[in-house]
Design a protein around this motif. Structure first.
Motif, PDB file in Angstrom:
ATOM      1  N   PRO A  64       0.839  -1.117   0.062  1.00 33.17           N
ATOM      2  CA  PRO A  64       0.026  -0.067   0.071  1.00 33.17           C
ATOM      3  C   PRO A  64       0.741   1.127   0.035  1.00 33.17           C
ATOM      4  O   PRO A  64       1.972   1.440   0.392  1.00 33.17           O
ATOM      5  N   ASP A  65       0.104   2.474  -0.589  1.00 29.05           N
ATOM      6  CA  ASP A  65       1.065   3.640  -0.427  1.00 29.05           C
ATOM      7  C   ASP A  65       0.299   4.436   0.777  1.00 29.05           C
ATOM      8  O   ASP A  65      -0.300   3.721   1.455  1.00 29.05           O
ATOM      9  N   LYS A  66       0.822   5.707   0.843  1.00 34.24           N
ATOM     10  CA  LYS A  66       0.385   6.360   2.213  1.00 34.24           C
ATOM     11  C   LYS A  66      -1.038   6.625   2.261  1.00 34.24           C
ATOM     12  O   LYS A  66      -1.698   7.020   3.340  1.00 34.24           O
ATOM     13  N   SER A  67      -1.831   6.278   1.088  1.00 27.59           N
ATOM     14  CA  SER A  67      -3.355   6.302   1.191  1.00 27.59           C
ATOM     15  C   SER A  67      -3.840   4.946   1.291  1.00 27.59           C
ATOM     16  O   SER A  67      -5.324   5.018   1.399  1.00 27.59           O
ATOM     17  N   GLY A  68      -3.042   4.028   1.367  1.00 33.35           N
ATOM     18  CA  GLY A  68      -3.781   2.681   1.505  1.00 33.35           C
ATOM     19  C   GLY A  68      -3.946   2.012   0.082  1.00 33.35           C
ATOM     20  O   GLY A  68      -4.292   0.614   0.261  1.00 33.35           O
ATOM     21  N   LYS A  69      -3.475   2.690  -1.034  1.00 33.85           N
ATOM     22  CA  LYS A  69      -3.649   1.937  -2.321  1.00 33.85           C
ATOM     23  C   LYS A  69      -2.600   1.126  -2.612  1.00 33.85           C
ATOM     24  O   LYS A  69      -1.371   1.660  -2.651  1.00 33.85           O
ATOM     25  N   SER A 294       4.283   8.491  -3.694  1.00 37.49           N
ATOM     26  CA  SER A 294       3.506   7.639  -3.269  1.00 37.49           C
ATOM     27  C   SER A 294       3.448   7.481  -1.813  1.00 37.49           C
ATOM     28  O   SER A 294       2.596   6.913  -0.926  1.00 37.49           O
ATOM     29  N   ARG A 296       5.862   5.508  -0.451  1.00 43.06           N
ATOM     30  CA  ARG A 296       6.004   4.100  -0.198  1.00 43.06           C
ATOM     31  C   ARG A 296       7.689   4.146   0.104  1.00 43.06           C
ATOM     32  O   ARG A 296       8.436   4.488  -0.363  1.00 43.06           O
ATOM     33  N   GLU A 370       5.076   6.455   4.390  1.00 41.69           N
ATOM     34  CA  GLU A 370       4.525   7.683   5.066  1.00 41.69           C
ATOM     35  C   GLU A 370       4.222   8.711   4.200  1.00 41.69           C
ATOM     36  O   GLU A 370       4.453   8.845   3.122  1.00 41.69           O
TER      37      GLU A 370
END
Length: 370
Positions: A64-69, A294, A296, A370
């Motif tokens: 996931p990225d910082k927004s959960g995607k 992102s 990540r 983050e």
């Protein structure tokens, strides 16, 4: 009797919650008709890793990225044919017996001269030809490890395969923890002295595989020294400080900031072995890679003395998973390893495995945002 029955019911329920080891799924066949399987490791936080038996290869890594995607952050192909094609540049595989380069494919061991396949300009690279570790189909078994679900790959390389001496039995174990660590443990034994240097050759773009560049990623390397090379990327034997060179990533630095200074190497870009700070043989943090867009973050720890930082200089726009294009410098590698050409440099850490000893190497890839 009630207490005994209650205890039995509790144990039965506990046993039911224990996850079954990962099971294989078909992933096609090689051109020679050998069946290839793939295993999927998942954790509680949306991280998924997929590893196939051809080359003990990491084919997908979703995080996931910082927004959960979530996105798949490693290069690869949708089928075995892709991995067998000329478009495959060691994507995600286990390389060996000896990863990286050996000068002119030559070394001397116990008074005997050995000549290996020359497959990278004048040099031997990543174990050689059709029976190098990245191309063979390994045996595999899904397991539960103390770190979480895992898969154990085994392969026995016979004496003389790709020119190397001794029967070598190798094991590569992937595991994925709920603390978001993908761990790779390597072990090997031999019945005759032989060089060994196993590693994983995943190409990362934390923006997602197929993103146009990795030069905007920010990298930190806990490495105060590196091994200078000649124009064919063979070490000179010197160990030099990174200070004042484009290889000084001791502070987080954008990968593209100084890459244009590298004009005297065969690849015109990063393709260098850096010397890991700290004590070799002990697991310690060596690298942090971050994609600012992102959020990540990839943190790499290893027991090895070195790591090869490669900036995807030979990526050529081939089509990968989902038809995505892998452009020049659109991904990078951090290959935990012994130094290149160690077998020809007595001052480098020893890369010879002897009968009765066990080669061990651990690499941990911490995944976060983050």
């Amino acid at each position: 009797m009630i207490r005994i029955a209650a205890l039995a019911l509790f144990l039965s329920a506990a046993q039911m919650t224990i996850a079954a080891p990962p099971a294989p799924e078909p992933f096609g066949k090689t051109a020679d008709g050998v069946a290839v399987e793939r295993y999927t490791l998942k954790n509680a936080n949306g991280v998924t890793a997929k590893i196939m038996t051809r080359g003990a290869t990491l084919t997908e890594l979703h995080m996931p990225d910082k927004s959960g995607k979530a996105a798949d952050v490693v290069l690869g192909f949708d089928n075995v044919a892709g991995y067998e094609s000329d478009d495959n540049q060691y994507f995600g595989c286990t390389v060996g017996r000896v990863g990286n380069r050996i000068k002119e494919g030559k070394f001397k061991l116990n008074g005997k001269d050995y000549q290996l396949l020359v497959n990278n300009g004048p040099n031997h690279l990543h174990g050689g030809g059709p029976r190098s570790f990245d191309k063979v189909v390994w045996k595999a078994q899904g397991i539960e490890t103390k770190n979480g679900p895992g898969v154990r790959f085994t392969y026995t390389s016979p004496d003389g395969e790709e020119g190397y001496p001794g029967n070598l039995s190798a094991t590569v174990t992937y595991s994925l923890s709920d603390s978001n660590e993908l761990r790779i443990d390597y072990e090997a034994t031999t019945d005759a002295d032989t060089p060994i240097n196993l590693t994983n050759h995943s190409y990362f773009n934390l923006g997602g595989a197929g993103s146009p560049t990795v030069l905007d990623h920010v990298l930190l390397l806990n490495a105060s020294k590196y091994t200078p090379t000649d124009d064919t990327l063979i070490p000179t034997g010197k160990i030099a400080p990174v200070e004042g060179t484009p290889l000084d990533f001791r502070k987080p630095t954008r990968i593209g900031d100084r890459i244009d200074q590298l004009t005297k190497t065969a690849n015109i870009g990063y393709d260098h072995n850096v010397v890991c700070d700290g004590e070799a043989g002990k697991l310690r943090h060596i690298a942090t890679l971050k994609d600012p867009a992102s959020g990540r973050v990839l943190k790499v720890s290893t027991t090895e003395p070195g790591v090869q930082f490669y900036s995807g200089n030979f990526l050529k726009g081939q089509k990968g998973k989902g038809g995505k294009t892998y452009a020049h410098r659109s991904a990078m590698c951090l290959e935990t390893q012994h130094f290149p050409d160690s077998v020809n440099h007595p001052n480098f850490p020893n890369a010879i495995l002897k009968p009765g000893d066990t080669y061990r190497h651990a690499a941990v890839f911490g995944l976060s945002a983050e």
